[in-house]
Design an enzyme around this catalytic site. Structure first.
Site, PDB file in Angstrom:
ATOM      1  N   TYR A 256      13.499 -92.286  62.063  1.00 24.18           N
ATOM      2  CA  TYR A 256      12.298 -91.188  61.977  1.00 24.18           C
ATOM      3  C   TYR A 256      11.303 -91.495  61.199  1.00 24.18           C
ATOM      4  O   TYR A 256      10.113 -91.487  61.246  1.00 24.18           O
ATOM      5  CB  TYR A 256      12.762 -89.635  61.749  1.00 24.18           C
ATOM      6  CG  TYR A 256      11.757 -88.564  61.768  1.00 24.18           C
ATOM      7  CD1 TYR A 256      11.619 -87.906  62.552  1.00 24.18           C
ATOM      8  CD2 TYR A 256      11.228 -88.396  60.440  1.00 24.18           C
ATOM      9  CE1 TYR A 256      10.496 -86.910  62.629  1.00 24.18           C
ATOM     10  CE2 TYR A 256      10.454 -87.242  60.230  1.00 24.18           C
ATOM     11  CZ  TYR A 256       9.939 -86.651  61.542  1.00 24.18           C
ATOM     12  OH  TYR A 256       9.116 -85.821  61.366  1.00 24.18           O
TER      13      TYR A 256
ATOM     14  N   THR B 227      12.366 -75.719  59.301  1.00 24.62           N
ATOM     15  CA  THR B 227      12.386 -75.482  60.957  1.00 24.62           C
ATOM     16  C   THR B 227      13.844 -75.845  61.248  1.00 24.62           C
ATOM     17  O   THR B 227      14.707 -76.324  60.780  1.00 24.62           O
ATOM     18  CB  THR B 227      11.361 -76.647  61.415  1.00 24.62           C
ATOM     19  OG1 THR B 227      11.894 -78.035  60.980  1.00 24.62           O
ATOM     20  CG2 THR B 227      10.014 -76.451  60.755  1.00 24.62           C
TER      21      THR B 227
END
Length: 202
Positions: free
Chosen positions: A23, A58
């Site tokens: 990522y 999140t």
């Protein structure tokens, strides 16, 4: 992203995949590609920016990094704070921004940590673009960079502020070296769609 160099060879970590590192590598690539697109379209009236929302609370963070989320949950940003800069970039006049830059909390931020030795030059970014386009061509995708110097904005959109966010690439085939009206319409709709989707993206 700040600790990752610009990886050119094993860009998908096929020799040893680790999700969090991959990522971060992808984010480094996005920042570098934003710089590249900015260089290519400097004279075309199109601006490119990348941004960091900060660490936002999140489901993605909770599911992919549960230990981190548990430890720092009280320090994570709420969604509305995370989306603030991306919306600000959308509505701020180009004259008040710098194309190709990396923004955090409505200000230009450092892309590199001195101690991390992650800096690179334009030639290395060009190599990344060549590598990615090679991969795209094997999958049958159109290579847009061959037309990068031929694209121009048609009137009456000469003063239209077109925005691109690194994670939302728009491809458009051009005819006779002109950016067609459909592209402008699609890009405009894409920006509105992005704004409505933002709460789900961080």
């Amino acid at each position: 992203m700040l600790t990752q160099p610009l990886v050119l060879k094993d860009i998908f970590m096929e020799k040893g995949f680790e999700g969090t590192s991959q990522y971060a590598v992808n984010k480094r690539h996005q920042v570098a590609l934003t710089e590249w697109w900015s260089r290519c379209f400097t004279q075309q009236g199109v601006s490119f920016y990348s941004m960091h929302p900060g660490w936002v609370d999140t489901d993605g963070v909770k599911d992919s990094m549960p230990d981190f989320h548990k430890k720092f949950e009280k320090d994570l940003r709420p969604i509305d704070q995370g989306i603030d800069t991306v919306i600000w970039l959308t509505v701020t006049p180009d004259k008040d921004l710098k194309s190709g830059e990396f923004y955090f909390d409505r200000a230009i931020a450092d892309k590199h940590l001195t101690v991390a030795s992650t800096s690179y030059d334009d030639e290395k970014v060009d190599s990344l673009v060549g590598r990615l386009e090679g991969l795209l061509s094997t999958m049958g995708y159109w290579s847009w960079s061959h037309h990068k110097f031929a694209i121009s904005l048609p009137k009456p959109h000469d003063n239209l502020s077109l925005r691109y966010f690194a994670s939302n690439m728009i491809h458009s085939r051009t005819a006779a070296g002109q950016l067609n009206e459909n592209f402008v319409t699609v890009l405009s709709h894409r920006i509105h769609a992005l704004l409505s989707y933002i709460p789900l993206t961080f």
